[in-house]
Motif scaffolding. Structure first.
Motif, PDB file in Angstrom:
ATOM      1  N   GLN A 108       2.637   5.386  -3.211  1.00  0.00           N
ATOM      2  CA  GLN A 108       3.845   5.482  -2.388  1.00  0.00           C
ATOM      3  C   GLN A 108       5.042   5.833  -3.285  1.00  0.00           C
ATOM      4  N   TRP A 109       5.619   7.010  -3.134  1.00  0.00           N
ATOM      5  CA  TRP A 109       5.277   8.102  -2.248  1.00  0.00           C
ATOM      6  C   TRP A 109       5.318   9.355  -3.102  1.00  0.00           C
ATOM      7  N   TYR A 182      -0.349   8.542   7.547  1.00  0.00           N
ATOM      8  CA  TYR A 182       0.867   7.716   7.495  1.00  0.00           C
ATOM      9  C   TYR A 182       0.684   6.606   6.458  1.00  0.00           C
ATOM     10  N   CYS A 183       1.585   6.578   5.467  1.00  0.00           N
ATOM     11  CA  CYS A 183       1.379   5.681   4.332  1.00  0.00           C
ATOM     12  C   CYS A 183       2.572   4.764   4.073  1.00  0.00           C
ATOM     13  N   GLY A 184       3.494   4.696   5.007  1.00  0.00           N
ATOM     14  CA  GLY A 184       4.617   3.791   4.814  1.00  0.00           C
ATOM     15  C   GLY A 184       5.906   4.421   5.305  1.00  0.00           C
ATOM     16  N   THR A 185       6.994   3.713   5.096  1.00  0.00           N
ATOM     17  CA  THR A 185       8.275   4.128   5.672  1.00  0.00           C
ATOM     18  C   THR A 185       8.746   5.479   5.150  1.00  0.00           C
ATOM     19  N   GLU A 186       8.389   5.852   3.939  1.00  0.00           N
ATOM     20  CA  GLU A 186       8.827   7.130   3.380  1.00  0.00           C
ATOM     21  C   GLU A 186       7.678   8.132   3.307  1.00  0.00           C
ATOM     22  N   HIS A 187       6.746   7.976   4.235  1.00  0.00           N
ATOM     23  CA  HIS A 187       5.600   8.892   4.284  1.00  0.00           C
ATOM     24  C   HIS A 187       6.044  10.346   4.374  1.00  0.00           C
TER      25      HIS A 187
END
Length: 316
Positions: A108-109, A182-187
């Protein structure tokens, strides 16, 4: 009229045109079958609707040849499509002997890539034109997905596992790299670019990078630092498997199974040594989970891979 509009992205890898042709044939075949069946259903529904004057007195009693034809012909067509897809699928995961390995750690990321000579890149990846490339990838945290639309390449990158994919860049230029999982808020910010260069320009770029030990050299230093050599070197007093030339070798396990040593096997042997104990050896190796990072494991694996080459060189 917008002349920049293209139905498909550019085909910048050798596999792209094959996969496009495959998808088009699959669409045409399934679309044709669907339209023919739909037309027959509508035609028969109208002709033989309740109250129609259609002649129902000459119902066919036999039609074996017709039944065989409409069963066998579609079956052969779909088996052909299946074989075509299976061949292209296998090509995405079978690396030719001259494939250039590139090691990627997703986190990330960002995308972190490392070439065999030790040159590292973050958020971008330089590749030579016309040479097969084998991406060896893992994730440091959550599931990511390596996605290059112009190459028609998409491969999930999973923590705790190594995944690989093979492709051959066929056109110079810059191409966008996305994370398709999708890997998190800042994907959405996990982007990168792939730069395909002429082979000579790529070789020059590779050698012009920051001077640092290559992956195998760094792996050898880590191999000694973590004490691997104390048990696995041929002259060691500890009864442990010799790791020279291990990659690609068949390994017999204590529980009777056999497997081919690959990157995931070596990774598991470092982090979960009790999982696949080699036959004839006691399960005395400690786990290095939490002590060795993914980049260091990849470097150790590269050192083990190179040890086979060094051994062959010494024999000449």
């Amino acid at each position: 009229m917008n002349t920049d509009f293209h139905l498909l992205p550019a085909d910048a890898a050798a596999s792209a045109s094959r996969l496009d042709s495959f998808a088009l044939c699959l669409l045409l075949l399934t679309g044709t079958v669907a339209l023919v069946l739909l037309a027959l259903m509508i035609g028969f529904s109208i002709r033989y609707r309740a109250g129609s004057n259609a002649d129902r007195t000459h119902v066919p009693k036999q039609g074996l040849s017709v039944e065989i034809a409409w069963t066998v012909i579609p079956l052969l067509l779909f088996l052909g499509i299946y074989a075509w897809g299976a061949i292209d699928y296998v090509k995405l995961y079978q690396a030719p002997a001259n494939a250039m390995p590139v090691f990627v750690v997703a986190k990330q990321w960002m995308w972190e890539a490392e070439h065999r000579n030790g040159r590292r890149e973050i958020g971008q990846l330089h590749l030579p034109l016309g040479r097969p490339v084998r991406m060896v990838m893992t994730s440091q945290d959550v599931i990511h997905s390596f996605f290059v639309p112009d190459f028609r390449v998409k491969q999930d990158v999973v923590p705790g596992r190594y995944t690989s994919i093979v492709f051959t860049p066929s056109r110079t230029g810059e191409y966008r790299l996305y994370c398709a999982e999708y890997c998190g808020t800042e994907h959405a910010m996990m982007l990168g670019r792939i730069v395909v260069m002429q082979p000579a320009a790529f070789a020059q770029w590779l050698e012009a990078g920051p001077r640092q030990p290559g992956m195998a050299a760094r792996g050898f230093e880590l191999y000694r630092r973590y004490g691997c050599s104390g048990c696995h070197d041929p002259g060691s007093s500890v009864h442990a498997p010799d790791l020279t030339g291990l990659l690609g070798r068949r390994v017999h396990l204590a529980d009777g199974r056999e497997l081919t040593a690959d990157e995931p096997y070596i990774r598991d042997s470092i982090l979960v040594p009790a999982k696949d104990v080699v036959a004839g050896y006691a399960p005395i190796m400690p786990s290095f989970a939490g002590q060795v990072g993914e980049e260091d494991i990849l470097a150790i694996i590269e050192y083990i891979r190179e040890s086979a080459h060094d051994q062959r060189t010494e024999r000449r």
